[in-house]
Design a protein around this motif. Structure first.
Motif, short mmCIF file in Angstrom:
data_model
loop_
_atom_site.label_atom_id
_atom_site.label_comp_id
_atom_site.label_asym_id
_atom_site.label_seq_id
_atom_site.Cartn_x
_atom_site.Cartn_y
_atom_site.Cartn_z
N ASP A 82 -61.72 60.01 60.93
CA ASP A 82 -61.46 59.49 59.58
C ASP A 82 -60.12 60.01 59.08
OD1 ASP A 82 -63.87 58.14 59.43
OD2 ASP A 82 -64.94 59.85 58.60
N ASP A 127 -57.23 58.32 60.80
CA ASP A 127 -57.09 56.96 60.31
C ASP A 127 -56.35 56.93 58.96
OD1 ASP A 127 -57.47 54.24 60.36
OD2 ASP A 127 -59.43 54.33 59.40
N THR A 143 -60.92 52.38 64.48
CA THR A 143 -61.42 53.03 63.27
C THR A 143 -62.07 51.96 62.39
OG1 THR A 143 -59.41 52.58 62.10
CG2 THR A 143 -59.49 54.64 63.35
N HIS A 174 -63.38 58.01 53.99
CA HIS A 174 -61.93 57.86 53.92
C HIS A 174 -61.42 58.19 52.52
CE1 HIS A 174 -61.24 55.19 57.65
NE2 HIS A 174 -62.10 56.16 57.86
N ASP A 219 -51.80 53.13 70.24
CA ASP A 219 -51.44 53.73 68.98
C ASP A 219 -49.99 53.42 68.66
OD1 ASP A 219 -52.54 54.91 66.95
OD2 ASP A 219 -52.96 56.82 67.94
N ASP A 262 -59.52 49.61 61.15
CA ASP A 262 -59.07 48.66 62.18
C ASP A 262 -60.07 47.51 62.28
OD1 ASP A 262 -56.94 50.25 62.86
OD2 ASP A 262 -57.99 51.25 64.50
#
Ligand code: PEP
Ligand code: MG
Length: 588
Positions: free
Chosen positions: A138, A141, A173, A85, A30, A176
């Motif tokens: 979500d 993210d 995610t 999202h 991260d 990603d």
């Protein structure tokens, strides 16, 4: 460092996308920089709100762009993941809380937003519900994306990686996965995740071998290490020895040979060696899955999980909307059957924003499926009318999930009869003789099979739930996954009871749980006398090979023998013995 080869180390997780990959890893940790906290004057609040609104708009545009990209490259099904999202950037509760906190805390907005969003996500994570935990991911993210935009940084991407690599991440995610360079990603391995996590869904669609649930693999590996990833068996081998690589080269060429042979079975029928035809159909979740049904040579659809229409949206699907979808699917598989299962919401399938079935202590034992529909007659009738109207367009059958007894089944059939009458009085064309089935997935239903069989035209055994309820093993809990045993003698007893009751009452019986796609267990199901098997489309060719390789008498003998055994492992060993004799190449 010496040239001496390092010893290989093996890690086991859940293989969620089959295939092997070999190469160097790229470990993604991260990488969100610390968010600074600084005081602001009350006069600066409007500016902070302005920055926040701009960042939300920018984030929304980025998500829409990504959604478009995914829709064009892999399809709308995967792009729909980003709807969740978009809901986060439009979430009024979240936004209002940020505005309130800005006034009370008088701190910069990225700090305030991070505080509020983190608290929100943490609250969801603590709820023992896989769907809500996915929603927390979500939020995390989207939070990172909004903060990056507030900080004026470019969105995180994996595009910079020009070398082919195996991606190792704590949790990928959807954004990603969307931003990574797919041409360069040979495989994916993550600390978190389950078969139903977004990473798993996307990896399967992209056809990238993947393993999830490796716990702390990101802490154990460094970028540049050499690994072999086996997404079929869920095995990650670090610094594989030359013998392991040689062994995998053989495994790979054997798997490739099997896949090529299976492709040739597409147009053949699933008939046993002694001439018994077993209807072999496929399970679908979304209308676009029909392509895979045909491509894998299935005979129609044995289970259409319609509740997926409800997920990832915030309005209920109308009757016309559902009718259009069911009609199109029915027309595409005609003359083969399309078995539409009425909504099975609840359990691990929730639709927040549309129907509220949250806050239950035991969701799998709660307000789910037919129980929910019988108390929400409008939602139920809307669906039944849509199915009945679509029945004019093909070979449509209908089945009710989670039936626990004859009274419940009688009530569901009565609502269906009401809908039929309403449509007929309006002179709307329907298949008046539409076949109606009950899913047998609760032990109580299996034990009452004799009574239920007199009320319907067929049974479809939902082994996923039947096993979880019989053995009291939560089907999505990784910690007790080893206790989830389809060959448990108690499960076998119920399967036999259901099949016998169906045939004694002259109705057909199918299996639509994952057991129907497990080639090791096909001899058992054929021995019980099931008439239909419905499995994931990608598994259909294997199941067809298994059916074609077996003869009914040997399967009946097997059943007779295993019913005398006491343990799941003994039963499994006997099944594997016969399966290995007939199609050993499919087991490896
Ligand atoms: C089952 O329970 O076996 C089944 C097919 O239904 P679902 O997996 O959707 O619960
Ligand atoms: Mg079920």
């Amino acid at each position: 460092m010496s040239d001496k080869a390092r010893e290989e180390i093996r890690f086991e997780g859940a293989g969620v996308s089959p295939g092997t990959a070999h190469g160097k890893v790229h470990v993604v940790r991260d990488d969100l920089d610390d968010v600074a906290r600084y005081r602001i004057a009350p006069s600066q609040i409007p500016d902070e709100i302005g920055r926040f609104e701009a960042a939300l708009i920018q984030t929304r545009m980025q998500i829409l762009e990504m959604q478009q990209r995914i829709a064009e490259s892999i399809g709308t099904k995967d792009a729909a993941i980003f709807d969740a999202h978009l809901l986060v950037v439009e979430d009024r509760t979240l936004i209002d809380e940020v505005l309130r906190k800005l006034e009370t805390d008088l701190c910069n907005v990225e700090w305030v937003f991070q505080e509020v969003a983190t608290h929100y996500a943490e609250t969801l994570t603590k709820i023992d519900d896989p769907y809500l935990r996915e929603r927390a991911l979500d939020i995390q993210d989207v939070t990172k994306r909004v903060i990056r935009n507030l900080q004026g940084k470019a969105p995180k991407t994996f595009l910079g990686l020009s070398e082919p690599h195996i991606l190792i991440a704590h949790n990928l995610t959807p954004s990603d996965t969307a931003s990574m360079n797919r041409e360069r990603v040979l495989g994916i391995a993550t600390d978190l995740g389950s078969r139903t996590s977004h990473t798993a869904i996307m990896a399967r669609s992209l056809n990238i071998p993947a393993i999830v649930g490796l716990h702390d693999i990101t802490a154990k590996l460094e970028t540049g290490q050499n690994v072999l990833l086996d997404g079929t068996d869920g095995l990650l081998i670090v610094d594989p020895a030359p013998e392991t690589l040689a062994q995998y080269a053989k495994i790979e060429s054997r798997r490739a040979r099997v896949v090529a042979q299976l492709r040739e079975l597409r147009e053949t029928r699933s008939t046993t060696r002694d001439g018994r035809h077993i209807v072999l159909s496929a399970n679908i979740e979304l209308p676009e899955d029909v392509d895979a049904v045909k491509a894998n040579g299935a005979e129609g659809i044995g289970l259409y999980r319609t509740e997926f229409l409800y997920l990832n949206r915030n309005t209920l699907p109308t009757e016309d909307e559902q009718y259009e979808i069911y009609r199109t699917v029915a027309a595409r598989v005609r003359p083969d059957p399309l078995i539409i299962r009425t909504f099975d919401l609840g359990g691990d399938k929730l639709a927040p924003g549309t129907v509220d079935i949250t806050d239950e202590l035991n969701p799998f034992l709660g307000w789910r499926a037919i129980r929910f529909c019988l108390e929400n007659i409008d939602i139920f009738k809307t669906q039944l009318r849509a199915i009945l109207r679509a029945s004019a367009a093909g070979n449509v059958k209908i089945m009710f999930p989670m039936i626990s007894g004859s009274d419940e089944l009688r009530r569901a059939i009565a609502v269906l009869a009401e809908c039929k009458e309403e449509l007929l009085s309006l002179k709307i064309h329907i298949d008046e003789k539409i076949e109606v089935g009950a899913m047998i997935e609760i032990p109580a239903a299996a034990l009452s099979a004799n009574v239920l069989a007199r009320q319907v035209d067929f049974f479809s055994i939902g082994t996923n739930d039947l096993i979880q309820y019989t053995l009291a093993v939560d089907r999505v809990n990784e910690r007790i996954a080893h206790l989830y045993e389809p060959t448990h003698p108690a499960v076998l007893g119920l399967l036999k009871m259901v099949a016998d009751a169906a045939h004694a009452n002259n109705i057909w019986v199918g299996v639509c749980g994952e057991m129907a796609g497990d080639v090791a267990l096909i001899p058992l199901l054929l021995g019980f006398g099931v008439d239909e098997l419905s499995a994931s489309a990608t598994l259909v060719p294997r199941v067809k090979r298994a059916v074609q390789s077996l003869a009914i008498p040997e399967c009946q003998e097997l059943v007779e023998e295993v019913l005398k055994l006491n343990t799941p492992s003994e039963v499994l060993a006997r099944c594997l013995e016969l399966a290995d004799k007939r199609y050993g190449d499919l087991l490896g």
